[in-house]
Design a protein around this motif. Structure first.
Motif, PDB file in Angstrom:
ATOM      1  N   ILE A   4       0.880  -1.337  -0.150  1.00 33.34           N
ATOM      2  CA  ILE A   4       0.133   0.187   0.052  1.00 33.34           C
ATOM      3  C   ILE A   4       0.885   1.141   0.119  1.00 33.34           C
ATOM      4  CG2 ILE A   4      -2.061  -1.229   1.118  1.00 33.34           C
ATOM      5  CD1 ILE A   4      -1.095   0.164   3.622  1.00 33.34           C
ATOM      6  N   LYS A   5       0.461   2.429  -0.347  1.00 29.93           N
ATOM      7  CA  LYS A   5       1.040   3.681  -0.435  1.00 29.93           C
ATOM      8  C   LYS A   5       1.241   4.114   1.004  1.00 29.93           C
ATOM      9  CE  LYS A   5      -0.401   4.897  -5.253  1.00 29.93           C
ATOM     10  NZ  LYS A   5      -1.090   6.001  -6.049  1.00 29.93           N
ATOM     11  N   HIS A   6       2.518   4.758   1.441  1.00 29.05           N
ATOM     12  CA  HIS A   6       2.592   5.237   2.794  1.00 29.05           C
ATOM     13  C   HIS A   6       1.792   6.633   2.842  1.00 29.05           C
ATOM     14  CE1 HIS A   6       5.628   8.149   1.197  1.00 29.05           C
ATOM     15  NE2 HIS A   6       5.929   7.127   0.421  1.00 29.05           N
ATOM     16  N   PRO A   7       1.835   7.030   4.138  1.00 25.96           N
ATOM     17  CA  PRO A   7       1.375   8.343   4.385  1.00 25.96           C
ATOM     18  C   PRO A   7       2.160   9.398   3.973  1.00 25.96           C
ATOM     19  CG  PRO A   7       2.044   7.304   6.452  1.00 25.96           C
ATOM     20  CD  PRO A   7       2.058   6.334   5.410  1.00 25.96           C
ATOM     21  N   ASN A   8       1.287  10.607   3.359  1.00 22.56           N
ATOM     22  CA  ASN A   8       2.008  11.590   2.800  1.00 22.56           C
ATOM     23  C   ASN A   8       1.986  12.765   3.906  1.00 22.56           C
ATOM     24  OD1 ASN A   8       3.319  13.356   1.247  1.00 22.56           O
ATOM     25  ND2 ASN A   8       1.398  14.093   0.168  1.00 22.56           N
ATOM     26  N   LEU A   9       2.638  12.502   5.154  1.00 23.04           N
ATOM     27  CA  LEU A   9       2.756  13.650   6.024  1.00 23.04           C
ATOM     28  C   LEU A   9       4.164  13.983   6.214  1.00 23.04           C
ATOM     29  CD1 LEU A   9       0.080  12.004   8.353  1.00 23.04           C
ATOM     30  CD2 LEU A   9      -0.179  14.105   7.135  1.00 23.04           C
ATOM     31  N   ASP A  10       4.374  15.255   6.745  1.00 24.82           N
ATOM     32  CA  ASP A  10       5.783  15.767   7.219  1.00 24.82           C
ATOM     33  C   ASP A  10       6.016  15.005   8.369  1.00 24.82           C
ATOM     34  OD1 ASP A  10       7.423  17.777   8.803  1.00 24.82           O
ATOM     35  OD2 ASP A  10       8.147  17.694   6.622  1.00 24.82           O
ATOM     36  N   PRO A  11       6.963  14.259   8.778  1.00 27.84           N
ATOM     37  CA  PRO A  11       7.398  13.610  10.070  1.00 27.84           C
ATOM     38  C   PRO A  11       7.339  14.696  11.137  1.00 27.84           C
ATOM     39  CG  PRO A  11       8.690  12.463   8.290  1.00 27.84           C
ATOM     40  CD  PRO A  11       8.002  13.671   7.722  1.00 27.84           C
ATOM     41  N   ALA A  12       8.227  15.662  10.859  1.00 24.40           N
ATOM     42  CA  ALA A  12       8.557  16.748  12.138  1.00 24.40           C
ATOM     43  C   ALA A  12       7.128  17.639  12.296  1.00 24.40           C
ATOM     44  CB  ALA A  12       9.414  17.708  11.489  1.00 24.40           C
ATOM     45  N   PHE A  85      -3.689  10.568  15.135  1.00 25.91           N
ATOM     46  CA  PHE A  85      -3.489   9.395  14.429  1.00 25.91           C
ATOM     47  C   PHE A  85      -4.993   9.027  13.756  1.00 25.91           C
ATOM     48  CE2 PHE A  85      -1.068   9.416  18.285  1.00 25.91           C
ATOM     49  CZ  PHE A  85       0.290   9.121  17.951  1.00 25.91           C
ATOM     50  N   ARG A  86      -5.947   9.479  14.021  1.00 26.02           N
ATOM     51  CA  ARG A  86      -7.057   9.380  13.119  1.00 26.02           C
ATOM     52  C   ARG A  86      -6.669  10.184  12.001  1.00 26.02           C
ATOM     53  NH1 ARG A  86     -10.061  10.822  17.806  1.00 26.02           N
ATOM     54  NH2 ARG A  86     -10.893  12.670  16.897  1.00 26.02           N
ATOM     55  N   ASP A  87      -6.322  11.358  11.985  1.00 27.88           N
ATOM     56  CA  ASP A  87      -5.745  11.988  10.774  1.00 27.88           C
ATOM     57  C   ASP A  87      -4.942  11.341  10.009  1.00 27.88           C
ATOM     58  OD1 ASP A  87      -7.465  14.227  11.771  1.00 27.88           O
ATOM     59  OD2 ASP A  87      -5.988  15.263  12.627  1.00 27.88           O
ATOM     60  N   LEU A  88      -3.866  10.451  10.659  1.00 24.13           N
ATOM     61  CA  LEU A  88      -2.991   9.695   9.829  1.00 24.13           C
ATOM     62  C   LEU A  88      -3.694   8.632   8.965  1.00 24.13           C
ATOM     63  CD1 LEU A  88       0.529   8.464  10.899  1.00 24.13           C
ATOM     64  CD2 LEU A  88      -1.073   6.724  10.220  1.00 24.13           C
ATOM     65  N   ILE A  89      -4.469   8.029   9.834  1.00 25.96           N
ATOM     66  CA  ILE A  89      -5.391   7.096   9.145  1.00 25.96           C
ATOM     67  C   ILE A  89      -6.057   7.313   7.840  1.00 25.96           C
ATOM     68  CG2 ILE A  89      -7.044   5.065   9.262  1.00 25.96           C
ATOM     69  CD1 ILE A  89      -6.222   4.971  12.076  1.00 25.96           C
ATOM     70  N   GLN A  90      -6.722   8.847   8.209  1.00 29.16           N
ATOM     71  CA  GLN A  90      -7.518   9.388   7.026  1.00 29.16           C
ATOM     72  C   GLN A  90      -6.605   9.410   5.886  1.00 29.16           C
ATOM     73  OE1 GLN A  90     -10.720  10.101   6.463  1.00 29.16           O
ATOM     74  NE2 GLN A  90     -10.503  10.830   4.562  1.00 29.16           N
ATOM     75  N   ASN A  91      -5.305  10.293   6.120  1.00 29.33           N
ATOM     76  CA  ASN A  91      -4.302  10.465   5.049  1.00 29.33           C
ATOM     77  C   ASN A  91      -3.891   9.308   4.415  1.00 29.33           C
ATOM     78  OD1 ASN A  91      -1.087  10.630   4.263  1.00 29.33           O
ATOM     79  ND2 ASN A  91      -2.219  12.673   4.432  1.00 29.33           N
ATOM     80  N   LEU A  92      -3.896   8.065   5.108  1.00 27.79           N
ATOM     81  CA  LEU A  92      -3.590   6.895   4.464  1.00 27.79           C
ATOM     82  C   LEU A  92      -4.606   6.394   3.405  1.00 27.79           C
ATOM     83  CD1 LEU A  92      -2.201   4.388   7.180  1.00 27.79           C
ATOM     84  CD2 LEU A  92      -1.136   4.669   4.820  1.00 27.79           C
ATOM     85  N   ASN A  93      -5.883   6.616   3.991  1.00 27.33           N
ATOM     86  CA  ASN A  93      -6.944   6.337   3.083  1.00 27.33           C
ATOM     87  C   ASN A  93      -6.960   7.136   1.976  1.00 27.33           C
ATOM     88  OD1 ASN A  93      -8.093   4.429   4.988  1.00 27.33           O
ATOM     89  ND2 ASN A  93      -9.273   5.857   5.870  1.00 27.33           N
ATOM     90  N   GLU A  94      -6.714   8.452   1.947  1.00 32.41           N
ATOM     91  CA  GLU A  94      -6.626   9.083   0.728  1.00 32.41           C
ATOM     92  C   GLU A  94      -5.360   8.846  -0.219  1.00 32.41           C
ATOM     93  OE1 GLU A  94      -6.176  13.040   2.602  1.00 32.41           O
ATOM     94  OE2 GLU A  94      -8.093  13.343   3.279  1.00 32.41           O
ATOM     95  N   GLN A  95      -4.521   8.349   0.529  1.00 32.83           N
ATOM     96  CA  GLN A  95      -3.414   7.818  -0.491  1.00 32.83           C
ATOM     97  C   GLN A  95      -3.552   6.786  -1.199  1.00 32.83           C
ATOM     98  OE1 GLN A  95      -0.517   9.848  -1.161  1.00 32.83           O
ATOM     99  NE2 GLN A  95      -1.867  11.173   0.279  1.00 32.83           N
TER     100      GLN A  95
END
Length: 287
Positions: A4-12, A85-95
């Motif tokens: 699957i595609k990884h989340p597109n979030l800036d780690p910092a 972390f809910r936002d991270l999962i949402q980002n994953l779904n979008e990716q």
């Protein structure tokens, strides 16, 4: 397993957003100050992970030598279900096509209701909330994987963000007839896989996550689904029973060769005894 595609979030930015959501603890009046200091103190480690991820060699990372207080503070940042972390999962779904990842990408059977720390947070607390280290996972696979991350310097488990399944088939299924009912007996074999190192990784993953045992236990639902499909198609097409089975086989040829549903259905439709099982159900209209 499914890449699957990884989340597109800036780690910092993600790290800082988790800390910004924290509040002072009545029983620990210096907690907030300590975790705020982590923003600068852990910044380089976040970059190290991202660089290793980009180079596909995260096994080269070494744990940070930190005291127990800093370790506890880093671990306290991860709370599954908290808004970041809910936002991270949402980002994953979008990716991944904009829809919910409904099945655990490791097993493809259960619901991914947790996040696995690919590098275990107990060993690498500095990566406890790095977005690229958090992978959607079911509790079963998460529990089996536990702290497994390397074996003799090699990656222990398939990383669904970094690793890609081979085009060649490695998952197979034999059909056993038990009490006149078909039963699945999955197995893996790498004789068709060109990349032997990749197959060795897949083999380690299947062993650590106990995937063969899981697939065998979960196979009844696939049999039920195929029975429904045969019933549906038999009503729509004026075909002999064998012609119907051959038609379905042709349909499954277009499916991924290592999809567990496809592998078992293909095995069932190629097996004379299971064909007879379906024929009897069709004739008696019990299917």
């Amino acid at each position: 397993m499914e890449s699957i595609k990884h989340p597109n979030l800036d780690p910092a930015e993600f790290f800082n957003s988790v800390i910004d959501a924290k509040r002072e603890k009545k029983e620990d009046t210096t907690y907030l100050k300590r975790v705020i200091n982590l923003k600068d103190n852990n910044a380089q480690k976040l970059k190290d992970y991202s660089n290793s991820f980009s180079n596909n060699n995260i096994e080269s990372l070494s744990p940070m030598n930190i005291n127990s207080q800093i370790k506890d503070d880093l671990l306290s940042l991860y709370i599954y279900g908290a808004k970041p972390f809910r936002d991270l999962i949402q980002n994953l779904n979008e990716q991944n096509g904009g829809h919910e990842i409904a099945k655990c990408p490791h097993c493809g059977v259960n619901t991914p209701s947790t996040l696995d720390h690919f590098l275990p947070k107990t060993v690498f607390p500095e990566f406890a909330i790095h977005p690229l280290n958090l992978i959607p996972c079911c509790p079963n696979c998460n529990g089996h994987k536990s702290e497994a991350w390397h074996r003799n310097g090699e990656r222990a488990c398939f990383n669904v963000y970094l690793d890609k399944e081979p085009d060649e088939q490695f998952l197979f299924c034999d059909v056993m007839i038990i009490n006149n009912i078909p039963s699945a007996l999955y197995r893996i074999d790498g004789y068709l896989v060109k990349d032997k190192e990749l197959y060795a990784l897949i083999k380690r993953t299947f062993s650590i996550l106990h995937l063969i045992e899981l697939y065998n236990k979960a196979s009844d639902e696939i049999l039920k689904s195929l029975r429904k499909e045969i019933r549906h198609q038999s009503r729509n097409w004026k075909l002999s029973q064998d012609e119907l089975f051959d038609y379905l086989l042709d349909c499954y040829k277009n499916e991924p060769c290592n999809d567990r549903d496809n592998v078992y259905c293909t095995a069932l439709l190629n097996n004379e005894h299971s064909r007879n099982f379906f024929k009897e159900l069709l004739t008696s209209k019990k299917i």
